[in-house]
Design a protein around this motif. Structure first.
Motif, PDB file in Angstrom:
ATOM      1  N   LEU A  10      67.001  87.426  20.030  1.00 60.38           N
ATOM      2  CA  LEU A  10      66.593  87.371  21.435  1.00 60.38           C
ATOM      3  C   LEU A  10      65.143  86.917  21.546  1.00 60.38           C
ATOM      4  O   LEU A  10      64.808  86.082  22.394  1.00 60.38           O
ATOM      5  N   ASP A  11      64.294  87.430  20.680  1.00 58.15           N
ATOM      6  CA  ASP A  11      62.901  87.016  20.677  1.00 58.15           C
ATOM      7  C   ASP A  11      62.781  85.516  20.385  1.00 58.15           C
ATOM      8  O   ASP A  11      61.986  84.814  21.027  1.00 58.15           O
ATOM      9  N   GLU A  12      63.569  85.025  19.447  1.00 55.70           N
ATOM     10  CA  GLU A  12      63.554  83.591  19.146  1.00 55.70           C
ATOM     11  C   GLU A  12      64.034  82.784  20.348  1.00 55.70           C
ATOM     12  O   GLU A  12      63.501  81.710  20.629  1.00 55.70           O
ATOM     13  N   TYR A  13      65.033  83.292  21.067  1.00 53.92           N
ATOM     14  CA  TYR A  13      65.491  82.611  22.279  1.00 53.92           C
ATOM     15  C   TYR A  13      64.377  82.583  23.332  1.00 53.92           C
ATOM     16  O   TYR A  13      64.079  81.539  23.914  1.00 53.92           O
ATOM     17  N   ILE A  14      63.751  83.715  23.542  1.00 54.16           N
ATOM     18  CA  ILE A  14      62.678  83.821  24.542  1.00 54.16           C
ATOM     19  C   ILE A  14      61.541  82.852  24.219  1.00 54.16           C
ATOM     20  O   ILE A  14      60.936  82.267  25.116  1.00 54.16           O
ATOM     21  N   ASN A  15      61.284  82.659  22.943  1.00 55.55           N
ATOM     22  CA  ASN A  15      60.177  81.800  22.523  1.00 55.55           C
ATOM     23  C   ASN A  15      60.590  80.357  22.243  1.00 55.55           C
ATOM     24  O   ASN A  15      59.748  79.561  21.810  1.00 55.55           O
ATOM     25  N   ALA A  16      61.831  80.026  22.497  1.00 56.52           N
ATOM     26  CA  ALA A  16      62.271  78.632  22.305  1.00 56.52           C
ATOM     27  C   ALA A  16      61.488  77.728  23.246  1.00 56.52           C
ATOM     28  O   ALA A  16      61.224  78.088  24.397  1.00 56.52           O
ATOM     29  N   THR A  17      61.124  76.572  22.746  1.00 54.95           N
ATOM     30  CA  THR A  17      60.279  75.680  23.532  1.00 54.95           C
ATOM     31  C   THR A  17      61.025  74.502  24.138  1.00 54.95           C
ATOM     32  O   THR A  17      60.436  73.714  24.870  1.00 54.95           O
ATOM     33  N   ASN A  18      62.317  74.395  23.820  1.00 58.23           N
ATOM     34  CA  ASN A  18      63.102  73.322  24.426  1.00 58.23           C
ATOM     35  C   ASN A  18      64.569  73.730  24.523  1.00 58.23           C
ATOM     36  O   ASN A  18      64.968  74.770  23.994  1.00 58.23           O
ATOM     37  N   ARG A  19      65.324  72.928  25.218  1.00 52.86           N
ATOM     38  CA  ARG A  19      66.740  73.224  25.480  1.00 52.86           C
ATOM     39  C   ARG A  19      67.526  73.383  24.179  1.00 52.86           C
ATOM     40  O   ARG A  19      68.338  74.295  24.037  1.00 52.86           O
ATOM     41  N   GLU A  20      67.311  72.480  23.223  1.00 53.12           N
ATOM     42  CA  GLU A  20      68.064  72.513  21.971  1.00 53.12           C
ATOM     43  C   GLU A  20      67.805  73.808  21.206  1.00 53.12           C
ATOM     44  O   GLU A  20      68.746  74.458  20.728  1.00 53.12           O
ATOM     45  N   GLU A  21      66.545  74.192  21.087  1.00 53.90           N
ATOM     46  CA  GLU A  21      66.209  75.459  20.425  1.00 53.90           C
ATOM     47  C   GLU A  21      66.832  76.636  21.159  1.00 53.90           C
ATOM     48  O   GLU A  21      67.358  77.559  20.536  1.00 53.90           O
ATOM     49  N   ALA A  22      66.767  76.617  22.481  1.00 56.19           N
ATOM     50  CA  ALA A  22      67.332  77.711  23.283  1.00 56.19           C
ATOM     51  C   ALA A  22      68.824  77.854  23.015  1.00 56.19           C
ATOM     52  O   ALA A  22      69.331  78.963  22.822  1.00 56.19           O
ATOM     53  N   LEU A  23      69.539  76.731  22.987  1.00 60.48           N
ATOM     54  CA  LEU A  23      70.983  76.775  22.745  1.00 60.48           C
ATOM     55  C   LEU A  23      71.299  77.255  21.331  1.00 60.48           C
ATOM     56  O   LEU A  23      72.255  78.018  21.124  1.00 60.48           O
ATOM     57  N   GLU A  24      70.501  76.847  20.352  1.00 59.34           N
ATOM     58  CA  GLU A  24      70.678  77.322  18.970  1.00 59.34           C
ATOM     59  C   GLU A  24      70.533  78.839  18.908  1.00 59.34           C
ATOM     60  O   GLU A  24      71.319  79.518  18.243  1.00 59.34           O
ATOM     61  N   GLU A  25      69.520  79.347  19.578  1.00 57.03           N
ATOM     62  CA  GLU A  25      69.282  80.790  19.563  1.00 57.03           C
ATOM     63  C   GLU A  25      70.362  81.544  20.330  1.00 57.03           C
ATOM     64  O   GLU A  25      70.757  82.651  19.938  1.00 57.03           O
TER      65      GLU A  25
END
Length: 107
Positions: free
Chosen positions: A45-60
């Motif tokens: 969840l922390d990695e999702y919150i700190n994702a800096t773009n759409r692709e990272e957010a979806l990965e998390e």
């Protein structure tokens, strides 16, 4: 040697071994497993919150979903049961599609 002491996906030890590196690991009992899954959910969840773009957010989000699948199984249920409960709550209380932020409620 770095110390991790964290739950990892099933193929991670094999991937490490294929690089020629040595590692140590252990198989958790059920109580430890659930505890580590819960800790992992915070990490993801922390990695999702700190994702800096759409692709990272979806990965998390995918990682979070994998944790949810594992947690459902660890409690003796299927993801279908979790989905059924989610649908029932959505029918009774709604979803989050309207983007409503509740400010306050009169006493």
């Amino acid at each position: 040697m770095p110390t991790y002491n964290k739950l990892v996906r099933d193929y991670i030890p094999k991937i490490i071994a294929e690089t020629g590196k040595k590692y140590s690991s252990k198989i958790l009992d059920q109580t430890e497993y659930i505890k580590e899954l819960r800790k992992k959910s915070y990490e993801e969840l922390d990695e999702y919150i700190n994702a800096t773009n759409r692709e990272e957010a979806l990965e998390e989000l995918a990682d979070l979903l994998e944790i949810i699948y594992a947690l459902a199984e660890s409690h003796g249920e299927s993801i279908e049961k979790v989905e059924e409960l989610r649908r029932k709550k959505a029918e009774k209380r709604g979803r989050f599609k309207e983007k409503i932020l509740l400010i306050d409620v009169e006493k």
